[in-house]
Design a protein around this motif. Structure first.
Motif, PDB file in Angstrom:
ATOM      1  N   ALA A 154      -7.593   5.477   2.271  1.00  0.00           N
ATOM      2  CA  ALA A 154      -6.012   4.863   1.812  1.00  0.00           C
ATOM      3  C   ALA A 154      -5.494   5.491   2.566  1.00  0.00           C
ATOM      4  O   ALA A 154      -4.785   4.338   3.291  1.00  0.00           O
ATOM      5  CB  ALA A 154      -6.374   5.216   0.405  1.00  0.00           C
TER       6      ALA A 154
ATOM      7  N   THR B  99      -3.225   2.229  -5.186  1.00  0.00           N
ATOM      8  CA  THR B  99      -3.390   2.251  -3.129  1.00  0.00           C
ATOM      9  C   THR B  99      -5.270   3.105  -3.481  1.00  0.00           C
ATOM     10  O   THR B  99      -5.848   2.106  -2.955  1.00  0.00           O
ATOM     11  CB  THR B  99      -3.019   2.382  -1.740  1.00  0.00           C
ATOM     12  OG1 THR B  99      -1.630   1.717  -1.974  1.00  0.00           O
ATOM     13  CG2 THR B  99      -3.789   2.394  -1.051  1.00  0.00           C
ATOM     14  N   LEU B 100      -5.033   3.953  -4.032  1.00  0.00           N
ATOM     15  CA  LEU B 100      -6.127   4.972  -3.874  1.00  0.00           C
ATOM     16  C   LEU B 100      -7.068   3.989  -5.197  1.00  0.00           C
ATOM     17  O   LEU B 100      -8.114   4.047  -4.461  1.00  0.00           O
ATOM     18  CB  LEU B 100      -5.453   6.401  -4.773  1.00  0.00           C
ATOM     19  CG  LEU B 100      -5.225   7.408  -3.257  1.00  0.00           C
ATOM     20  CD1 LEU B 100      -4.454   8.743  -4.210  1.00  0.00           C
ATOM     21  CD2 LEU B 100      -5.775   7.889  -2.765  1.00  0.00           C
TER      22      LEU B 100
ATOM     23  N   PHE C 202      -9.341   1.763  -3.288  1.00  0.00           N
ATOM     24  CA  PHE C 202     -10.027   1.550  -2.151  1.00  0.00           C
ATOM     25  C   PHE C 202     -11.569   2.362  -3.021  1.00  0.00           C
ATOM     26  O   PHE C 202     -12.315   2.712  -2.207  1.00  0.00           O
ATOM     27  CB  PHE C 202      -9.436   3.223  -1.282  1.00  0.00           C
ATOM     28  CG  PHE C 202      -8.722   2.460  -0.045  1.00  0.00           C
ATOM     29  CD1 PHE C 202      -9.568   2.202   1.321  1.00  0.00           C
ATOM     30  CD2 PHE C 202      -7.405   1.837  -0.063  1.00  0.00           C
ATOM     31  CE1 PHE C 202      -8.847   1.288   2.264  1.00  0.00           C
ATOM     32  CE2 PHE C 202      -6.787   1.248   0.310  1.00  0.00           C
ATOM     33  CZ  PHE C 202      -7.811   1.178   2.315  1.00  0.00           C
TER      34      PHE C 202
ATOM     35  N   LYS D 228       1.012  -1.092  -0.334  1.00  0.00           N
ATOM     36  CA  LYS D 228       0.077  -0.074   0.386  1.00  0.00           C
ATOM     37  C   LYS D 228       1.090   1.276   0.202  1.00  0.00           C
ATOM     38  O   LYS D 228      -0.037   2.364  -0.726  1.00  0.00           O
ATOM     39  CB  LYS D 228      -1.127   0.077   0.893  1.00  0.00           C
ATOM     40  CG  LYS D 228      -2.233  -0.866   1.100  1.00  0.00           C
ATOM     41  CD  LYS D 228      -3.056  -0.836   2.442  1.00  0.00           C
ATOM     42  CE  LYS D 228      -3.991  -1.993   2.449  1.00  0.00           C
ATOM     43  NZ  LYS D 228      -4.439  -2.261   3.606  1.00  0.00           N
TER      44      LYS D 228
END
Length: 79
Positions: free
Chosen positions: A72, A53-54, A57, A46
């Motif tokens: 996140a 990662t964004l 999410f 992450k």
């Protein structure tokens, strides 16, 4: 013959109690270390690629109440 079998049985079960105590604890420790390593690796992933990662999410997790960016940050910080 019966005495010989008793002797071997006593010899084979001599350390059962110690093995039960220490072996069970060692197995639990090994399992906990394995699971914690998996969570640690997930946290590193992450942090390493923040854009993925964004998007994860935003598109996959879809946290209902808070914005995906905040989720996140909280997910990476809490992991």
């Amino acid at each position: 013959m019966y005495n010989t079998l008793q002797y071997f049985h006593r010899l084979s079960t001599r350390f059962d109690d110690k093995l039960n105590v220490w072996g069970g604890s060692a197995l639990c420790l090994a399992l906990r270390l394995y699971v914690s390593w998996q969570f640690f690796k997930a946290g590193l992933v992450k942090i390493a690629d923040w854009q993925s990662t964004l998007s994860l999410f935003r598109e996959e997790y879809m946290v209902p109440v808070i914005p995906p960016e905040l989720a996140a940050w909280m997910g990476a910080g809490g992991n």
